[in-house]
Design an enzyme around this catalytic site. Structure first.
Site, PDB file in Angstrom:
ATOM      1  N   ASP A  13       0.821  -1.221   0.000  1.00 51.62           N
ATOM      2  CA  ASP A  13       0.000   0.000   0.000  1.00 51.62           C
ATOM      3  C   ASP A  13       0.853   1.270   0.000  1.00 51.62           C
ATOM      4  O   ASP A  13       0.422   2.319   0.479  1.00 51.62           O
ATOM      5  CB  ASP A  13      -0.953   0.030   1.209  1.00 51.62           C
ATOM      6  CG  ASP A  13      -1.790  -1.225   1.330  1.00 51.62           C
ATOM      7  OD1 ASP A  13      -2.414  -1.610   0.330  1.00 51.62           O
ATOM      8  OD2 ASP A  13      -1.808  -1.824   2.423  1.00 51.62           O
ATOM      9  N   LYS A  16       2.542   2.150  -5.051  1.00 55.85           N
ATOM     10  CA  LYS A  16       3.301   1.622  -6.199  1.00 55.85           C
ATOM     11  C   LYS A  16       2.561   1.845  -7.506  1.00 55.85           C
ATOM     12  O   LYS A  16       3.188   2.000  -8.557  1.00 55.85           O
ATOM     13  CB  LYS A  16       3.576   0.129  -6.000  1.00 55.85           C
ATOM     14  CG  LYS A  16       4.487  -0.195  -4.839  1.00 55.85           C
ATOM     15  CD  LYS A  16       4.802  -1.682  -4.762  1.00 55.85           C
ATOM     16  CE  LYS A  16       3.568  -2.522  -4.498  1.00 55.85           C
ATOM     17  NZ  LYS A  16       2.918  -2.225  -3.199  1.00 55.85           N
ATOM     18  N   GLY A  40      -3.949  -4.151  -4.785  1.00 55.71           N
ATOM     19  CA  GLY A  40      -4.813  -3.090  -5.276  1.00 55.71           C
ATOM     20  C   GLY A  40      -4.025  -1.839  -5.577  1.00 55.71           C
ATOM     21  O   GLY A  40      -3.238  -1.373  -4.755  1.00 55.71           O
ATOM     22  N   HIS A  41      -4.211  -1.287  -6.772  1.00 52.42           N
ATOM     23  CA  HIS A  41      -3.577  -0.026  -7.156  1.00 52.42           C
ATOM     24  C   HIS A  41      -4.678   0.969  -7.513  1.00 52.42           C
ATOM     25  O   HIS A  41      -5.579   0.646  -8.276  1.00 52.42           O
ATOM     26  CB  HIS A  41      -2.673  -0.207  -8.383  1.00 52.42           C
ATOM     27  CG  HIS A  41      -1.474  -1.057  -8.136  1.00 52.42           C
ATOM     28  ND1 HIS A  41      -0.839  -1.118  -6.920  1.00 52.42           N
ATOM     29  CD2 HIS A  41      -0.781  -1.882  -8.966  1.00 52.42           C
ATOM     30  CE1 HIS A  41       0.192  -1.941  -7.017  1.00 52.42           C
ATOM     31  NE2 HIS A  41       0.246  -2.416  -8.241  1.00 52.42           N
ATOM     32  N   GLN A 223       2.020  -6.066  -3.176  1.00 54.57           N
ATOM     33  CA  GLN A 223       2.305  -6.065  -1.730  1.00 54.57           C
ATOM     34  C   GLN A 223       3.653  -5.374  -1.433  1.00 54.57           C
ATOM     35  O   GLN A 223       4.039  -4.480  -2.155  1.00 54.57           O
ATOM     36  CB  GLN A 223       2.263  -7.496  -1.168  1.00 54.57           C
ATOM     37  CG  GLN A 223       0.862  -8.100  -1.114  1.00 54.57           C
ATOM     38  CD  GLN A 223       0.460  -8.819  -2.387  1.00 54.57           C
ATOM     39  OE1 GLN A 223       1.268  -9.461  -3.038  1.00 54.57           O
ATOM     40  NE2 GLN A 223      -0.785  -8.721  -2.761  1.00 54.57           N
TER      41      GLN A 223
END
Length: 437
Positions: A13, A16, A40-41, A223
């Site tokens: 988180d 990235k 998740g991005h 991650q």
């Protein structure tokens, strides 16, 4: 020409997605090398908020090839939804490619993930419940389903019947859950295979062909370092290897193909789920960081735990990834603070240590030793050059660079693409000619 790995230098988180999006402008190929839809991005483009879980953020550039590599685990149902979402936003996905040898997250993986986490009770790990761990477990046990198996109904049936029978026994007899109908699963997942077939490629061949053609390749990890299966805060980790070395395995390339490794770290620290977190904050400052930073998981919506920047885990991330430089994100979240703490060491059983302990129970006993720096108490959101930053913010960044013993190449000051200070091109610029003490 440069081939670059982008990794998270904390517990994930770190932002990235935005950094990968920025670097994708210089990339011909972007490869996602591990993890699944537990990642998740969030990308903000022209006031549009796009949330990606599996597809690399490089997909926003029409000329860029985006390859989901062999080291990932693919939930085809979720991937197809993501593809549909991108199309609805008028984003060209013709450059999307999927490794034939990537393993597939099946419906029983999700059910088992959730049932096992529930059964752990107070010993729960804090998984996303998306079936990632059970998918990797089947891969290691050589009992998994791969993307290539979805393309042929006969092969899918042959590959699936034995493991599905075993999983149904587990679901019924151990977890008191309803079994899955084999024919329904075969029909559903073969239909996914038919839709995905135009995008399926030989991953290793595609990457090495790009390398032979002297294309710029960007390897994107999901991650973060401290969630690595082998090098993180085990057992509170993910089920794959987010560290830079994982790119070689997950993409099928040798280490000599990698030119640079870029680490992404927040200007503070967060983590999701269970596990020790020495610099964790409670009370009003925690709430302030959470609200200003929008610290809610892209995948699960869970509120993230917030804490001060931890230089001990930062130096560890530099070592295990071989970082060449850093991208520091969310500096603007600290704008209102009068004073800012940075963890420079731990106190463990009365002794001062500066290394990351390998045992989670030992790590949980570590107490942070802080260095306090003055805050700047003014907005940095509109800063676009280093000279625009308040002196205290510059001093903060210099202290981080000195503490981590690695230069800073990029500073992010918000979610939008333009809220970024690029100090030096981290791909083509001279190594280490960046912000440092």
């Amino acid at each position: 020409m440069a081939n670059v790995v982008v990794i998270g230098a904390q517990w994930g988180d770190e932002g990235k997605g935005k950094i990968t999006d920025l670097l994708s402008r210089s990339a011909d190929v972007v490869v996602r090398y591990q993890g699944g839809v537990n990642a998740g991005h969030t990308i903000v483009v022209d006031d549009k908020v796009l949330k990606l879980h599996l597809i690399p953020s490089g997909i926003l550039y029409p000329e860029t090839i985006c390859l989901i590599g062999s080291g990932t685990v693919v939930d085809p149902k979720m991937m197809l939804k993501e593809m549909d979402m991108l199309r609805e936003n008028d984003i060209d996905i013709s450059g999307l490619q999927l490794a034939a040898t990537a393993h597939v997250t099946m419906p029983y993986h999700r059910l088992l993930d959730q049932a096992m986490e529930q059964r752990r009770g107070s010993q729960k790990i804090g998984t996303t419940g998306r079936g990632i761990g059970p998918t990797y477990a089947d891969k290691a046990q050589r009992n998994g389903i791969r993307v290539i198996d979805l393309l042929d109904e006969k092969r899918l049936r042959e590959r699936l019947l034995v493991p599905l029978s075993e999983k149904n026994d587990l679901l019924q007899k151990i977890y008191n859950k309803q079994p899955l109908d084999p024919e329904e699963v075969i029909k559903e997942y073969h239909s996914y295979g038919k839709r995905l077939e135009p995008y399926v490629v030989d991953c290793t061949r595609a990457i090495h062909q790009a390398a032979r053609n002297r294309k710029n390749i960007l390897f994107e990890g999901a991650q973060g370092t401290l969630l690595d299966l082998d090098h993180g805060t085990f057992p509170y980790v993910t089920s794959s290897n987010p560290v830079s070395g994982g790119a070689c395995i997950g993409a099928g390339v040798g280490p000599t193909l990698i030119d640079r490794v870029i680490g992404v770290a927040k200007a503070y620290t967060t983590r999701v789920g269970e596990g020790p977190f020495p610099t964790e904050l409670l009370g009003s400052i925690n709430d302030q960081l959470c609200e200003r930073g929008g610290e809610f998981g892209t995948t699960t919506g869970r509120r993230r735990r917030c804490g001060w920047f931890d230089g001990v885990i930062g130096r560890y991330a530099v070592e295990v990834n071989g970082l060449d430089c850093l991208a520091i994100t969310k500096l603007d979240v600290l704008d209102e603070l009068k004073a800012i703490n940075i963890c420079v060491a731990y106190e463990l059983d009365g002794k001062i240590i500066k290394h990351f302990p390998s045992c989670a129970e030992t790590f949980a006993r570590c107490k942070p030793i802080f260095k306090t720096l003055p805050g700047w108490q003014c907005s940095t959101a509109d800063c676009r050059h280093l000279d625009d930053l308040p002196k205290a913010a510059m001093n903060y960044l210099r202290f981080l660079a000195e503490l981590m013993e690695v230069p800073i190449a990029i500073v992010s000051l918000g979610a939008s693409r333009d809220q970024t200070i690029v100090i030096e091109d981290p791909i083509h610029g001279p190594k280490r000619a960046l912000l440092k003490q």
